[in-house]
Enzyme design. Structure first.
Site, short mmCIF file in Angstrom:
data_model
loop_
_atom_site.label_atom_id
_atom_site.label_comp_id
_atom_site.label_asym_id
_atom_site.label_seq_id
_atom_site.Cartn_x
_atom_site.Cartn_y
_atom_site.Cartn_z
N ASN A 84 5.79 13.18 -0.19
CA ASN A 84 5.06 11.91 0.01
C ASN A 84 5.69 11.22 1.22
O ASN A 84 6.78 10.66 1.11
CB ASN A 84 5.20 11.06 -1.26
CG ASN A 84 4.60 9.68 -1.09
OD1 ASN A 84 3.94 9.39 -0.09
ND2 ASN A 84 4.82 8.82 -2.07
N LYS B 39 4.75 8.58 2.62
CA LYS B 39 4.62 7.11 2.58
C LYS B 39 4.15 6.61 3.96
O LYS B 39 3.40 7.31 4.63
CB LYS B 39 5.92 6.47 2.11
CG LYS B 39 6.42 7.10 0.79
CD LYS B 39 7.55 6.36 0.15
CE LYS B 39 7.94 7.07 -1.15
NZ LYS B 39 8.99 6.38 -1.89
N HIS C 244 1.23 5.33 -7.61
CA HIS C 244 2.64 5.33 -7.20
C HIS C 244 3.23 3.95 -7.49
O HIS C 244 2.55 2.94 -7.37
CB HIS C 244 2.74 5.67 -5.70
CG HIS C 244 4.15 5.93 -5.29
ND1 HIS C 244 5.04 4.91 -5.02
CD2 HIS C 244 4.84 7.09 -5.14
CE1 HIS C 244 6.22 5.44 -4.72
NE2 HIS C 244 6.12 6.75 -4.79
N GLU D 20 5.01 2.10 -5.81
CA GLU D 20 4.90 1.14 -4.70
C GLU D 20 3.52 0.51 -4.68
O GLU D 20 3.37 -0.66 -4.29
CB GLU D 20 5.25 1.84 -3.37
CG GLU D 20 6.75 2.10 -3.29
CD GLU D 20 7.16 3.35 -2.53
OE1 GLU D 20 6.35 3.88 -1.75
OE2 GLU D 20 8.31 3.79 -2.73
N GLU E 117 8.42 9.33 -11.97
CA GLU E 117 9.29 8.77 -10.93
C GLU E 117 9.91 7.48 -11.45
O GLU E 117 9.28 6.42 -11.39
CB GLU E 117 8.47 8.45 -9.67
CG GLU E 117 7.78 9.66 -9.06
CD GLU E 117 7.53 9.46 -7.57
OE1 GLU E 117 7.94 10.35 -6.81
OE2 GLU E 117 6.96 8.44 -7.16
N GLY F 240 14.34 6.17 -3.58
CA GLY F 240 14.97 5.70 -2.35
C GLY F 240 16.36 5.12 -2.54
O GLY F 240 16.88 4.47 -1.64
N SER G 147 14.76 10.31 -5.30
CA SER G 147 16.02 10.76 -4.69
C SER G 147 16.29 12.25 -4.84
O SER G 147 17.45 12.66 -4.97
CB SER G 147 17.20 9.93 -5.21
OG SER G 147 17.05 8.56 -4.84
P1 13P Z 1 12.49 9.26 -2.57
O1 13P Z 1 12.52 10.77 -2.63
O2 13P Z 1 12.65 8.72 -1.16
O3 13P Z 1 13.43 8.65 -3.55
O4 13P Z 1 11.01 8.80 -3.00
C1 13P Z 1 10.42 9.34 -4.13
C2 13P Z 1 9.00 8.95 -4.15
O5 13P Z 1 8.66 7.79 -4.29
C3 13P Z 1 8.00 10.02 -3.96
O6 13P Z 1 6.72 9.58 -4.27
#
Ligand code: 13P
Length: 252
Positions: free
Chosen positions: A12, A14, A98, A100, A168, A174, A213
């Protein structure tokens, strides 16, 4: 024992990537054949790069997905994109729900459900994300939250082709923090039981990805947990070497 689903490692990206990032995709494509025997690889770039990436990956083991869609097929929704448009651009899947999107756009489980059904209407696989916040984990509400999210965000009629679930934990995204393999096993087992109860035998074959992560250094440990059928990778998916390093966990 039933066969386990074929793993999927999805990146992803983003809100990262410009046209020059096609070079990174090209590197991913060159490393893909090594892992393709054991796992599927998908890259979900920002929508501006979707059509270009979809034509670049043609004939390779890599597929391309999108990061969100509107629930309606078309209409007066300035700035939004329908699942049909994403499919038309070459996406085979779309991430919905997601954390976010849930956090910054206040998306609810009911809206996520409608987006997943929109994905199906357009012939896409819906990658539906669930996961608890730090507060929810600390107050031991993880399974309650995941139950509520799966119950309401996942539409009826799912199967291994049209649905992927991504667990997740919000606090792991992150941050460099990850749950222990035992904690991951508990949540993935819980989601598996939900899928089996809800969708019967098909629930056994629906892939449940872990996200948060994931890095080459922890991939072997996390991806070999029972009921973990792959990873949804954020930051580490932006570098071909790291993304492929994660997928190589399946060669171990
Ligand atoms: P990270 O791998 O940067 O922690 O993000 C995970 C994520 O949100 C994938 O959709």
């Amino acid at each position: 024992m039933a066969d386990t689903p074929r793993p999927l490692v999805a990146g992803n990206w983003k809100m990262n990537g410009l046209r020059g990032s096609a070079a990174e995709l090209t590197k991913i494509m060159s490393g893909a054949p090594e892992v393709a025997a054991r796992a599927d690889l998908m890259v979900c770039p920002p929508t501006t790069l979707l059509a270009t990436f979809a034509s670049l990956v043609q004939g390779t083991p890599v597929t391309v997905g999108a990061q969100d869609c509107h629930a309606e097929p078309s209409g007066a929704f300035t700035g939004d994109l329908s699942a049909e448009m994403l499919a038309d651009s070459g996406a085979v899947a779309v991430i919905v729900g997601h954390s976010e999107r849930r956090q910054y756009h206040r998306e609810t489980d009911v809206e996520v459900n409608a987006k997943a059904r929109a994905a199906w209407r357009a012939g896409l696989t819906a990658i539906v994300c669930v996961g608890e916040t730090k507060d929810e984990r600390e107050s031991e509400k993880t399974l309650d939250v995941v139950h509520q999210q799966t119950q309401t965000s996942l539409p009826d009629g799912a199967n291994a082709k049209n649905l992927v679930v991504a667990y997740e934990p919000v606090w792991a995204i992150g941050t460099g923090l990850t749950p222990t393999p035992a904690d991951v096993a508990a949540v993935h087992g819980f989601i598996r039981r939900h899928l089996e109860t809800r969708y019967g035998a098909a629930g056994n074959d629906i892939r449940i990805l872990y996200g948060g992560s994931v890095k080459p250094s922890n991939a072997v440990e996390l991806l070999h947990v029972p009921n973990v059928d792959g990873a949804l990778v954020g930051g580490a998916s932006l570098k071909a070497d790291d993304f492929l390093g994660i997928a190589r966990a399946y060669l171990a």
